[in-house]
Design a protein around this motif. Structure first.
Motif, PDB file in Angstrom:
ATOM      1  N   GLY A 471      -9.499  49.846 -32.574  1.00  0.00           N
ATOM      2  CA  GLY A 471     -10.218  49.176 -33.652  1.00  0.00           C
ATOM      3  C   GLY A 471     -11.715  49.283 -33.486  1.00  0.00           C
ATOM      4  O   GLY A 471     -12.215  50.095 -32.677  1.00  0.00           O
ATOM      5  N   TYR A 472     -12.417  48.444 -34.243  1.00  0.00           N
ATOM      6  CA  TYR A 472     -13.886  48.418 -34.198  1.00  0.00           C
ATOM      7  C   TYR A 472     -14.376  46.978 -34.155  1.00  0.00           C
ATOM      8  O   TYR A 472     -13.748  46.074 -34.725  1.00  0.00           O
ATOM      9  CB  TYR A 472     -14.490  49.106 -35.435  1.00  0.00           C
ATOM     10  N   TYR A 473     -15.527  46.817 -33.503  1.00  0.00           N
ATOM     11  CA  TYR A 473     -16.218  45.519 -33.497  1.00  0.00           C
ATOM     12  C   TYR A 473     -17.650  45.774 -33.941  1.00  0.00           C
ATOM     13  O   TYR A 473     -18.366  46.602 -33.352  1.00  0.00           O
ATOM     14  CB  TYR A 473     -16.186  44.891 -32.110  1.00  0.00           C
ATOM     15  N   ALA A 474     -18.059  45.057 -34.987  1.00  0.00           N
ATOM     16  CA  ALA A 474     -19.417  45.223 -35.515  1.00  0.00           C
ATOM     17  C   ALA A 474     -20.151  43.895 -35.478  1.00  0.00           C
ATOM     18  O   ALA A 474     -19.598  42.854 -35.879  1.00  0.00           O
ATOM     19  CB  ALA A 474     -19.378  45.766 -36.940  1.00  0.00           C
ATOM     20  N   THR A 475     -21.410  43.905 -35.029  1.00  0.00           N
ATOM     21  CA  THR A 475     -22.279  42.725 -35.021  1.00  0.00           C
ATOM     22  C   THR A 475     -23.730  43.195 -34.967  1.00  0.00           C
ATOM     23  O   THR A 475     -24.031  44.241 -34.374  1.00  0.00           O
ATOM     24  CB  THR A 475     -21.956  41.806 -33.829  1.00  0.00           C
ATOM     25  N   ASN A 476     -24.603  42.468 -35.610  1.00  0.00           N
ATOM     26  CA  ASN A 476     -26.027  42.796 -35.623  1.00  0.00           C
ATOM     27  C   ASN A 476     -26.311  44.220 -36.105  1.00  0.00           C
ATOM     28  O   ASN A 476     -27.240  44.889 -35.636  1.00  0.00           O
ATOM     29  CB  ASN A 476     -26.641  42.619 -34.223  1.00  0.00           C
ATOM     30  N   GLY A 477     -25.493  44.711 -37.050  1.00  0.00           N
ATOM     31  CA  GLY A 477     -25.750  46.028 -37.638  1.00  0.00           C
ATOM     32  C   GLY A 477     -25.310  47.188 -36.761  1.00  0.00           C
ATOM     33  O   GLY A 477     -25.681  48.337 -37.053  1.00  0.00           O
ATOM     34  N   VAL A 478     -24.533  46.921 -35.719  1.00  0.00           N
ATOM     35  CA  VAL A 478     -24.071  47.979 -34.813  1.00  0.00           C
ATOM     36  C   VAL A 478     -22.553  47.858 -34.639  1.00  0.00           C
ATOM     37  O   VAL A 478     -22.013  46.751 -34.583  1.00  0.00           O
ATOM     38  CB  VAL A 478     -24.764  47.880 -33.437  1.00  0.00           C
ATOM     39  N   VAL A 479     -21.866  48.999 -34.526  1.00  0.00           N
ATOM     40  CA  VAL A 479     -20.422  49.010 -34.362  1.00  0.00           C
ATOM     41  C   VAL A 479     -20.043  49.743 -33.081  1.00  0.00           C
ATOM     42  O   VAL A 479     -20.739  50.674 -32.652  1.00  0.00           O
ATOM     43  CB  VAL A 479     -19.731  49.667 -35.578  1.00  0.00           C
ATOM     44  N   LYS A 480     -18.938  49.312 -32.501  1.00  0.00           N
ATOM     45  CA  LYS A 480     -18.464  49.932 -31.262  1.00  0.00           C
ATOM     46  C   LYS A 480     -16.938  49.942 -31.256  1.00  0.00           C
ATOM     47  O   LYS A 480     -16.292  48.991 -31.716  1.00  0.00           O
ATOM     48  CB  LYS A 480     -18.993  49.156 -30.046  1.00  0.00           C
ATOM     49  N   SER A 481     -16.375  51.028 -30.716  1.00  0.00           N
ATOM     50  CA  SER A 481     -14.915  51.137 -30.641  1.00  0.00           C
ATOM     51  C   SER A 481     -14.358  50.156 -29.618  1.00  0.00           C
ATOM     52  O   SER A 481     -14.969  49.925 -28.559  1.00  0.00           O
ATOM     53  CB  SER A 481     -14.509  52.566 -30.249  1.00  0.00           C
ATOM     54  N   ILE A 482     -13.197  49.608 -29.927  1.00  0.00           N
ATOM     55  CA  ILE A 482     -12.536  48.662 -29.026  1.00  0.00           C
ATOM     56  C   ILE A 482     -11.043  48.962 -28.952  1.00  0.00           C
ATOM     57  O   ILE A 482     -10.513  49.759 -29.726  1.00  0.00           O
ATOM     58  CB  ILE A 482     -12.731  47.200 -29.472  1.00  0.00           C
ATOM     59  N   ASN A 483     -10.385  48.313 -28.024  1.00  0.00           N
ATOM     60  CA  ASN A 483      -8.924  48.331 -27.927  1.00  0.00           C
ATOM     61  C   ASN A 483      -8.421  46.902 -28.030  1.00  0.00           C
ATOM     62  O   ASN A 483      -9.081  45.971 -27.592  1.00  0.00           O
ATOM     63  CB  ASN A 483      -8.475  48.929 -26.586  1.00  0.00           C
ATOM     64  N   TRP A 484      -7.258  46.749 -28.616  1.00  0.00           N
ATOM     65  CA  TRP A 484      -6.616  45.420 -28.651  1.00  0.00           C
ATOM     66  C   TRP A 484      -5.231  45.516 -27.996  1.00  0.00           C
ATOM     67  O   TRP A 484      -4.600  46.567 -27.995  1.00  0.00           O
ATOM     68  CB  TRP A 484      -6.478  44.882 -30.076  1.00  0.00           C
ATOM     69  N   SER A 485      -4.796  44.400 -27.452  1.00  0.00           N
ATOM     70  CA  SER A 485      -3.463  44.364 -26.843  1.00  0.00           C
ATOM     71  C   SER A 485      -2.940  42.932 -26.853  1.00  0.00           C
ATOM     72  O   SER A 485      -3.705  41.976 -26.831  1.00  0.00           O
ATOM     73  CB  SER A 485      -3.497  44.899 -25.400  1.00  0.00           C
ATOM     74  N   ARG A 486      -1.619  42.845 -26.908  1.00  0.00           N
ATOM     75  CA  ARG A 486      -0.945  41.549 -26.834  1.00  0.00           C
ATOM     76  C   ARG A 486       0.398  41.784 -26.149  1.00  0.00           C
ATOM     77  O   ARG A 486       1.203  42.599 -26.595  1.00  0.00           O
ATOM     78  CB  ARG A 486      -0.739  40.944 -28.223  1.00  0.00           C
ATOM     79  N   ALA A 487       0.642  41.072 -25.054  1.00  0.00           N
ATOM     80  CA  ALA A 487       1.852  41.287 -24.255  1.00  0.00           C
ATOM     81  C   ALA A 487       3.094  40.731 -24.935  1.00  0.00           C
ATOM     82  O   ALA A 487       4.186  41.289 -24.807  1.00  0.00           O
ATOM     83  CB  ALA A 487       1.690  40.677 -22.866  1.00  0.00           C
ATOM     84  N   SER A 488       2.971  39.629 -25.646  1.00  0.00           N
ATOM     85  CA  SER A 488       4.117  39.005 -26.303  1.00  0.00           C
ATOM     86  C   SER A 488       3.616  38.147 -27.458  1.00  0.00           C
ATOM     87  O   SER A 488       2.398  37.968 -27.640  1.00  0.00           O
ATOM     88  CB  SER A 488       4.910  38.131 -25.319  1.00  0.00           C
ATOM     89  N   LEU A 489       4.559  37.596 -28.213  1.00  0.00           N
ATOM     90  CA  LEU A 489       4.175  36.759 -29.352  1.00  0.00           C
ATOM     91  C   LEU A 489       3.417  35.515 -28.926  1.00  0.00           C
ATOM     92  O   LEU A 489       2.621  34.970 -29.698  1.00  0.00           O
ATOM     93  CB  LEU A 489       5.425  36.355 -30.144  1.00  0.00           C
ATOM     94  N   THR A 490       3.670  35.049 -27.724  1.00  0.00           N
ATOM     95  CA  THR A 490       3.006  33.833 -27.249  1.00  0.00           C
ATOM     96  C   THR A 490       1.835  34.142 -26.336  1.00  0.00           C
ATOM     97  O   THR A 490       1.231  33.232 -25.786  1.00  0.00           O
ATOM     98  CB  THR A 490       4.014  32.945 -26.504  1.00  0.00           C
ATOM     99  N   SER A 491       1.518  35.414 -26.157  1.00  0.00           N
ATOM    100  CA  SER A 491       0.368  35.796 -25.329  1.00  0.00           C
ATOM    101  C   SER A 491      -0.884  35.895 -26.193  1.00  0.00           C
ATOM    102  O   SER A 491      -0.795  36.221 -27.381  1.00  0.00           O
ATOM    103  CB  SER A 491       0.617  37.143 -24.642  1.00  0.00           C
TER     104      SER A 491
END
Length: 529
Positions: A471-491
């Motif tokens: 995904g992407y994270y943008a703040t203050n007019g700048v964007v950077k590539s990111i990764n997301w993860s979730r181990a389980s529904l309750t994580s």
């Protein structure tokens, strides 16, 4: 002549009478006794000896008492080596269980050792029977000596058994001590493990060092708050985003927004807000989808919605969510129908609520109002007043075609250092109550797999929220590539940069756009109107 013959006959008769008496005295000594004793020997020995009147044989029944038992135990005596085998195996069975009944088993076999002695006694008796009658007394003396020896052997056997029992008892005790030691160790390990877990839970309740200080902050926007405010449960409200029912009401109260597609390219919003008691009118309220509920664990929020898909209701039940359902739950004063919207927009677009109605519903359902003990916030914020500048690419105007009917824009304002949101190809996304446009400090675009559920009559979609993606994270007019993860529904949701470091948000409002991976090719970060 007749007298002479009579006299001779008388003399002959007398001669025959006296020698016959002498022979009677000599013949019983050897021949008759030799024939009498073998008869008892071939029958039953105790009966033959008991029938003799001599004193030595009156003692024989006393010593023969064990001998009468010997025939009864002769069959087991031949199996003695087999019954001894369990004795050598007894410690192996006793070692794991160390129970008294098992240690008593060798004791039941002790009489068999004594039966062996009885066998020796019987062998001695058999030897005695094969001797002449003249050696009977000497054989008895030998038997007495043998009985003394047997008595000693019995004592030795008992001592050996006692020694074995003592050893078994010691082994049992050692085994028990070993088990107790192991149990103590296991108990200690369990306690250590529990202490470690408790220590971990305690640690996660402390605000992260990434905030710049150990301040108490709002888990939704990073702003400094009191402890009571921080520990208060937020609410997550499902808001209709259909174009024909715009504008929506109450958007100003939101700190975090999620936008995800439902069916037919329509998108829906889930707005998270704290301090809900003072909120004005919010709506219109729409139904739930299961993937929205899967983000709630990150915030321990109370879920506000009106109906939902079958999958959503199942997920609400499975996750044990606290929900206020405006369609299938009796809540006397939480919702109402806006009359203008009811007659001009449609019934399904007219359900509204407010802060007082939400408080009423929470009290009616008796839901807890504080966060779960040990709640771990998923989002980390920089210290308030710190404006983190990303080392990324310029993103002054982010545009993407998120569905077939929804085009979204986030335009950066240098004056406010926030992104203004537009939707439906350039329509400002505003709060109908105030006219204020949605303005956020942080913009997230998360790519995942989205597809129509096969066979679903309304073409509902499935959205993957567990696993990993980019995904992407943008703040203050700048964007950077990111990764997301979730181990389980309750994580919790974990957000990291490519190098693995955790994403730390700037304080302020955030907007999450969860879109299919195919949307990536439609994104522009410096779009021109």
């Amino acid at each position: 002549m007749k007298q002479r013959r009579a006299l001779i006959a008388l003399v002959l008769a007398a001669a025959m009478l006296f020698p016959a008496a002498g022979c009677h005295k000599e013949t019983p000594v050897v021949p008759e006794t030799d024939l009498a004793e073998p008869v008892p020997a071939e029958t039953e020995k105790p009966a033959a000896e008991a029938g003799e009147p001599e004193e030595p044989e009156t003692e024989a029944p006393e010593t023969e008492a064990p001998e009468t038992e010997a025939p009864e135990t002769e069959a087991p005596e031949t199996e003695a080596p087999e019954t001894e085998a369990p004795e050598t195996e007894a410690p192996e069975t006793e070692a794991p269980e160390t129970e008294a009944p098992e240690t008593e088993e060798p004791e039941t076999e002790a009489p068999e050792t004594e039966k062996e002695d009885g066998k020796d006694s019987k062998d001695t008796k058999d030897s005695k029977d094969t001797k002449d009658s003249e050696d009977t007394k000497d054989s008895k003396d030998t038997k007495g000596s043998k009985d003394t020896k047997d008595s000693k052997d019995t004592k030795d056997s008992k001592d050996t058994k006692d020694s074995k029992d003592t050893k078994d008892s010691t082994d049992t005790k050692d085994s028990k001590d070993t088990k107790d030691s192991k149990d103590t160790k296991d108990s200690k390990d369990t306690k250590d493990s529990k202490d470690t877990k408790d220590s971990k839970d305690t640690k996660t309740e402390t605000p992260p060092k990434d905030t710049g200080d150990n301040r108490i902050y709002n888990y939704l926007n990073g702003k400094t708050v009191t402890l009571a405010e921080q520990q208060k449960r937020p609410v997550a409200i499902m808001i209709n985003n259909l174009r024909q029912q715009l504008p929506q009401f109450g958007l100003d109260y939101g700190s975090i927004f999620y936008e995800v597609v439902t069916e037919g390219g329509i998108t829906r919003l889930m707005m998270l807000a704290d301090n809900y008691e003072s909120m004005g009118t919010i709506g219109s309220i729409r139904s739930s989808r299961d993937y929205f509920t899967e983000f709630l664990n990150d915030f321990d929020a109370i879920y506000v919605h009106a109906g939902g898909s079958p999958q959503a209701y199942q997920k609400i039940q499975d996750l044990g969510l606290s929900n206020l359902d405006g369609a299938n739950m009796y809540l006397p004063s939480t919702y109402w129908r806006d009359q203008w919207r009811l007659y001009n927009v449609g019934y399904e677009h007219s359900l509204m609520t407010n802060g007082a109605g939400i408080v009423s519903g929470i009290q009616f359902k008796k839901y807890r109002t504080n966060l779960n003990t040990g709640h771990v916030p998923s989002l980390k914020f920089c210290a308030e007043g710190t404006d983190n500048q990303l080392a990324g690419s310029a993103a002054s105007h982010i545009r993407m075609i998120s569905t077939s009917i929804q085009t979204v824009d986030f335009v950066y304002s240098a004056a406010t250092k926030e992104y203004l949101r537009y939707q439906y190809n350039g329509i400002a996304h505003v709060d109908g109550s105030t006219g204020n446009q949605i303005s956020v400090k942080n913009v997230f675009i998360l790519f995942t797999d989205i597809g129509v559920i096969p066979g679903d009559e309304k073409a509902r979609v499935a959205v993957t929220t567990v696993g990993s993606g980019t995904g992407y994270y943008a703040t203050n007019g700048v964007v950077k590539s990111i990764n997301w993860s979730r181990a389980s529904l309750t994580s919790p949701l974990v957000l990291t940069y490519a190098d693995g470091t955790e994403v730390i948000l700037n304080c302020g409002k955030s907007f999450f756009c969860v879109v299919d991976s195919s949307v990536a090719k439609t994104i522009a970060f410096n779009y021109q109107w």
